[in-house]
Design an enzyme around this catalytic site. Sequence first.
Site, mmCIF file in Angstrom:
data_model
loop_
_atom_site.group_PDB
_atom_site.id
_atom_site.type_symbol
_atom_site.label_atom_id
_atom_site.label_comp_id
_atom_site.label_asym_id
_atom_site.label_seq_id
_atom_site.Cartn_x
_atom_site.Cartn_y
_atom_site.Cartn_z
ATOM 1 C CE LYS A 279 9.221 -14.766 36.705
ATOM 2 N NZ LYS A 279 10.274 -14.289 37.581
ATOM 3 C CG ASP B 216 15.920 -13.956 36.257
ATOM 4 O OD1 ASP B 216 14.982 -13.496 35.588
ATOM 5 O OD2 ASP B 216 15.779 -14.441 37.395
ATOM 6 C CD GLN C 290 10.095 -14.172 41.231
ATOM 7 O OE1 GLN C 290 10.311 -14.830 40.227
ATOM 8 N NE2 GLN C 290 9.687 -12.912 41.162
#
Length: 282
Positions: free
Chosen positions: A49, A116, A93
């Site tokens: 990422k 997200d 995460q």
Amino acid sequence: MAGIIDGKKIAQEIKDEVKAEIERDKLEACLAVIIVGEDPASQVYVKNKKTACEYCGIKSLSYELGADTPEAELVALIDKLNQDEKVDGILVQLPLPEHINEDNIIEAIDPAKDVDGFSRRSVGALSIGSEGFISCTPAGVIELLKRSGVDIAGKECVVMGRSNIVGKPMAMLMLRENATVTVVHSKTRHIEDICSRADILIVAIGKPKMITEEYVKDGAVVIDVGIHRVDPETNGGKKLCGDVDYDDVEPVASLITPVPGGVGPMTIAMLMKNVLIAARNR
Ligand code: GUN
């Protein structure tokens, strides 16, 4: 023989589009990435990422916290990043260590920075068709279909799996694209019969190579969201496989995504797109 949907190439196109927009409009986009603990798979995802951010011209801030970090400390960090006007997106995460409640953490993120798309507000917005961040993997599947010339409206779509991150938002998105959508899961009866009606079969069940040609209608489009590390000795020399038995299904499908190089690269590309949207909304 099926055409192969090249996720790596399409993801690259999307990252190039994001990069070009950021350069053209001189945007200052910034993503904060938080990882708690030392899960090796998570570390690889986070590294990828950050690399994608660098490529696109997005600044990334990295927070690596110990596995025993208290939940309150993580929430305090998120609060600080929520207040920081220079931060457009916040990504924590997953999975988190067991002592931390994932739901509390997702809900602590300001919905305007929820790149997200996991928060209740983002998921709710998707369900009622209003503006909001869309979870990156299902959004990536839609892009793969559209950029491969697949007409979605009016098609029979079967989504296998009902997770909050993939199956449920995937079904909502296909519905928004005017497909006729069925969701099948571990308690579904006659699963093969239902799947073999699908014009578009999207598989996110988390079982290596479960989907064989018996599940697939002739000429169907097959999207494999699964990714599993397997012993190359028993997998034709390959280290990775999906939920779909590729060699078995490829001859009957019209289009198919490979693993690796199908859906996987799209998740990060769509994350970059969400950060761009967040930066524009700022
Ligand atoms: N863990 C596995 N996939 C994801 C993802 O898309 N986002 C986050 N935050 N964690 C993940």
